[in-house]
Design a protein around this motif. Structure first.
Motif, PDB file in Angstrom:
ATOM      1  N   ALA A 282     -27.174 -51.672 -60.520  1.00  0.00           N
ATOM      2  CA  ALA A 282     -26.273 -52.684 -61.368  1.00  0.00           C
ATOM      3  C   ALA A 282     -26.076 -51.782 -62.700  1.00  0.00           C
ATOM      4  N   VAL A 283     -24.855 -51.824 -62.823  1.00  0.00           N
ATOM      5  CA  VAL A 283     -24.061 -51.237 -64.269  1.00  0.00           C
ATOM      6  C   VAL A 283     -23.571 -52.334 -65.136  1.00  0.00           C
ATOM      7  N   VAL A 284     -23.967 -52.401 -66.460  1.00  0.00           N
ATOM      8  CA  VAL A 284     -23.328 -53.125 -67.282  1.00  0.00           C
ATOM      9  C   VAL A 284     -22.692 -52.203 -68.344  1.00  0.00           C
ATOM     10  N   LEU A 285     -21.434 -52.325 -68.583  1.00  0.00           N
ATOM     11  CA  LEU A 285     -20.521 -51.424 -69.299  1.00  0.00           C
ATOM     12  C   LEU A 285     -20.617 -52.120 -70.871  1.00  0.00           C
ATOM     13  N   LEU A 286     -20.893 -51.374 -71.801  1.00  0.00           N
ATOM     14  CA  LEU A 286     -20.882 -51.974 -73.180  1.00  0.00           C
ATOM     15  C   LEU A 286     -19.743 -51.237 -73.959  1.00  0.00           C
ATOM     16  N   ALA A 287     -19.217 -51.894 -74.958  1.00  0.00           N
ATOM     17  CA  ALA A 287     -18.298 -51.123 -75.880  1.00  0.00           C
ATOM     18  C   ALA A 287     -19.121 -50.065 -76.380  1.00  0.00           C
TER      19      ALA A 287
ATOM     20  N   SER B 129     -21.558 -48.356 -74.891  1.00  0.00           N
ATOM     21  CA  SER B 129     -21.783 -47.305 -73.868  1.00  0.00           C
ATOM     22  C   SER B 129     -22.265 -48.159 -72.490  1.00  0.00           C
ATOM     23  N   HIS B 130     -23.371 -47.929 -72.074  1.00  0.00           N
ATOM     24  CA  HIS B 130     -23.739 -48.656 -70.664  1.00  0.00           C
ATOM     25  C   HIS B 130     -25.423 -48.851 -70.547  1.00  0.00           C
ATOM     26  N   VAL B 131     -25.443 -49.864 -69.670  1.00  0.00           N
ATOM     27  CA  VAL B 131     -26.982 -49.800 -69.038  1.00  0.00           C
ATOM     28  C   VAL B 131     -27.011 -49.992 -67.617  1.00  0.00           C
ATOM     29  N   ALA B 132     -27.712 -49.123 -66.919  1.00  0.00           N
ATOM     30  CA  ALA B 132     -27.677 -48.981 -65.509  1.00  0.00           C
ATOM     31  C   ALA B 132     -29.323 -49.038 -65.027  1.00  0.00           C
TER      32      ALA B 132
END
Length: 119
Positions: free
Chosen positions: A55-60, A62-65
């Motif tokens: 799972a990847v969550v994109l953030l303003a 950057s990101h969390v994988a």
């Protein structure tokens, strides 16, 4: 100038994690990011057959994988947070703490590594 905070860990998966569906991984990461006052802008997840989830969550910022390895009872997590308009190191650290509690049912940060990038 680029400034960013990279936290990464291999966490032991709590029993509850084995019952999570793909959407649960996304929900946990998104809620943790929002609690850490980060801005969620997108998401993507994939369930492998016969087992495992990425799972990847994109953030303003950057990101969390994350990747769940049920056969190893482990979850790998990469948190990459840029200093977008302000220093976000504490937000990144808080996000790591929240995810540790959610995934491992522990508040120990011993599994986490940290890399600061500037250039």
């Amino acid at each position: 100038m680029i400034q960013s905070h990279h936290f990464y860990a291999i966490l032991p998966a709590a029993e509850a994690v084995f019952r999570w569906e793909t959407a649960d991984f996304i929900r946990v990461v998104k809620n943790a990011a929002k609690t850490a006052q980060l801005t969620v802008i997108g998401e993507l997840a994939y369930a492998f057959q016969p087992q495992g989830i990425s799972a990847v969550v994109l953030l303003a910022e950057s990101h969390v994988a994350l990747h769940f390895w049920p056969e190893e009872a482990k979850v790998t997590i990469d948190i990459h947070i840029c200093d977008y308009q302000k220093d976000n190191q504490e937000k990144a650290r808080f996000l790591a703490k929240i995810l540790t509690i959610q995934i491992s049912e522990s508040d120990s940060m011993d599994s986490w590594n940290y890399l600061y990038i500037s250039g």
